[in-house]
Design a protein around this motif. Sequence first.
Motif, PDB file in Angstrom:
ATOM      1  N   SER A  26      16.702  -0.783 -21.748  1.00  0.00           N
ATOM      2  CA  SER A  26      15.672   0.079 -22.334  1.00  0.00           C
ATOM      3  C   SER A  26      14.911   0.870 -21.296  1.00  0.00           C
ATOM      4  CB  SER A  26      14.690  -0.763 -23.154  1.00  0.00           C
ATOM      5  OG  SER A  26      14.040  -1.709 -22.338  1.00  0.00           O
ATOM      6  N   ALA A  27      15.048   0.461 -20.010  1.00  0.00           N
ATOM      7  CA  ALA A  27      14.336   1.175 -18.952  1.00  0.00           C
ATOM      8  C   ALA A  27      14.822   2.600 -18.832  1.00  0.00           C
ATOM      9  CB  ALA A  27      14.500   0.452 -17.625  1.00  0.00           C
ATOM     10  N   HIS A  28      15.973   2.889 -19.415  1.00  0.00           N
ATOM     11  CA  HIS A  28      16.522   4.236 -19.317  1.00  0.00           C
ATOM     12  C   HIS A  28      16.506   4.947 -20.666  1.00  0.00           C
ATOM     13  CE1 HIS A  28      17.726   3.211 -15.267  1.00  0.00           C
ATOM     14  NE2 HIS A  28      18.299   2.128 -15.750  1.00  0.00           N
ATOM     15  N   ARG A  39       9.092  -1.536 -15.996  1.00  0.00           N
ATOM     16  CA  ARG A  39       9.906  -1.904 -14.823  1.00  0.00           C
ATOM     17  C   ARG A  39       9.005  -2.278 -13.652  1.00  0.00           C
ATOM     18  NH1 ARG A  39      13.291   2.827 -12.946  1.00  0.00           N
ATOM     19  NH2 ARG A  39      14.656   1.321 -11.944  1.00  0.00           N
ATOM     20  N   VAL A  40       8.015  -1.416 -13.401  1.00  0.00           N
ATOM     21  CA  VAL A  40       7.091  -1.648 -12.288  1.00  0.00           C
ATOM     22  C   VAL A  40       6.329  -2.951 -12.499  1.00  0.00           C
ATOM     23  CG1 VAL A  40       5.011  -0.802 -11.140  1.00  0.00           C
ATOM     24  CG2 VAL A  40       6.885   0.778 -11.664  1.00  0.00           C
ATOM     25  N   SER A  69       3.116   5.389  -4.513  1.00  0.00           N
ATOM     26  CA  SER A  69       2.727   6.183  -5.683  1.00  0.00           C
ATOM     27  C   SER A  69       3.604   5.796  -6.869  1.00  0.00           C
ATOM     28  CB  SER A  69       2.892   7.673  -5.379  1.00  0.00           C
ATOM     29  OG  SER A  69       4.270   7.994  -5.240  1.00  0.00           O
ATOM     30  N   GLY A  70       3.232   6.281  -8.065  1.00  0.00           N
ATOM     31  CA  GLY A  70       4.023   5.985  -9.247  1.00  0.00           C
ATOM     32  C   GLY A  70       5.461   6.460  -9.111  1.00  0.00           C
ATOM     33  N   ALA A  71       5.633   7.669  -8.594  1.00  0.00           N
ATOM     34  CA  ALA A  71       6.984   8.209  -8.408  1.00  0.00           C
ATOM     35  C   ALA A  71       7.756   7.400  -7.380  1.00  0.00           C
ATOM     36  CB  ALA A  71       6.903   9.675  -7.989  1.00  0.00           C
ATOM     37  N   GLN A  72       7.069   6.963  -6.339  1.00  0.00           N
ATOM     38  CA  GLN A  72       7.733   6.174  -5.311  1.00  0.00           C
ATOM     39  C   GLN A  72       8.151   4.802  -5.835  1.00  0.00           C
ATOM     40  OE1 GLN A  72       4.602   6.423  -2.338  1.00  0.00           O
ATOM     41  NE2 GLN A  72       5.867   7.736  -1.033  1.00  0.00           N
ATOM     42  N   LYS A  73       7.318   4.218  -6.680  1.00  0.00           N
ATOM     43  CA  LYS A  73       7.693   2.925  -7.267  1.00  0.00           C
ATOM     44  C   LYS A  73       8.976   3.054  -8.072  1.00  0.00           C
ATOM     45  CE  LYS A  73       3.111   0.698  -7.665  1.00  0.00           C
ATOM     46  NZ  LYS A  73       2.225   1.751  -7.141  1.00  0.00           N
TER      47      LYS A  73
END
Length: 243
Positions: A26-28, A39-40, A69-73
């Motif tokens: 579901s993460a995708h 996920r994070v 950052s959020g994008a980096q996570k």
Amino acid sequence: MRSAIRKGLTTTAALAGIALAMVPASAHADDGLVSQAARVAKYQAYLAMKVAQGDEQAEETAQGFNALSGAQKTRFLDLLEDRSLMAKLYEDAESPAAAGITRSELAGGDVVVERESSGGGDDASPNTSAALRASGYRDMWASYSYTDKFLGVKVSRVSVRTNYQVKGKDTTKVYPGSASHYLYVPGCSFSHSPVKEWISSPPADNAQSETIWTASCWGSSWDERERVWGDYRGFVGGYLKDE
């Protein structure tokens, strides 16, 4: 590692990379933002559990991950799941020619692999008495470590160390060696065989220690042999390679 890949293990990988099953399908899905947050949160909870168990390195890894950052996570977790990237991580696991750190980069520099070699005298060792030291005996050590960093955050490491005694240029005794590791991938485990140690035949005359690492993850497993050796100068060589 490459032998494991050739055998077609379902989640092959290098230490950190065998985590495809870590993230639900579901993460995708279309609800991307909610799924990415899940996920994070799942990974943060996993690291928090390790920290609660007294794992100091897990605390450092958690702090590094939380600082992204959020994008980096999201990028960090994507890298853990990249099969083609994981297949490349262990293509060269030989130690540098001399003590120090050698780095290589993958994924546009987002993944850094460090091969660290070190060694020297061990004046604090309890194994050699003052009288033996006065007679020219010295205690020494050498180690070889292999570390994966994703976006600057430590994810995995294996290390082996040899402890030994020399007199002049001769290695006279090898003490018990040691091995250590960490691996922060949910669902995966790491273990190693008892560390073996010996003195190689002259003229090399090196103190050697080695262990076999076994990683298990979601029904797949692989083995790697890690070895380090040293002499009167300290570190001489080391490797991590397919068993």
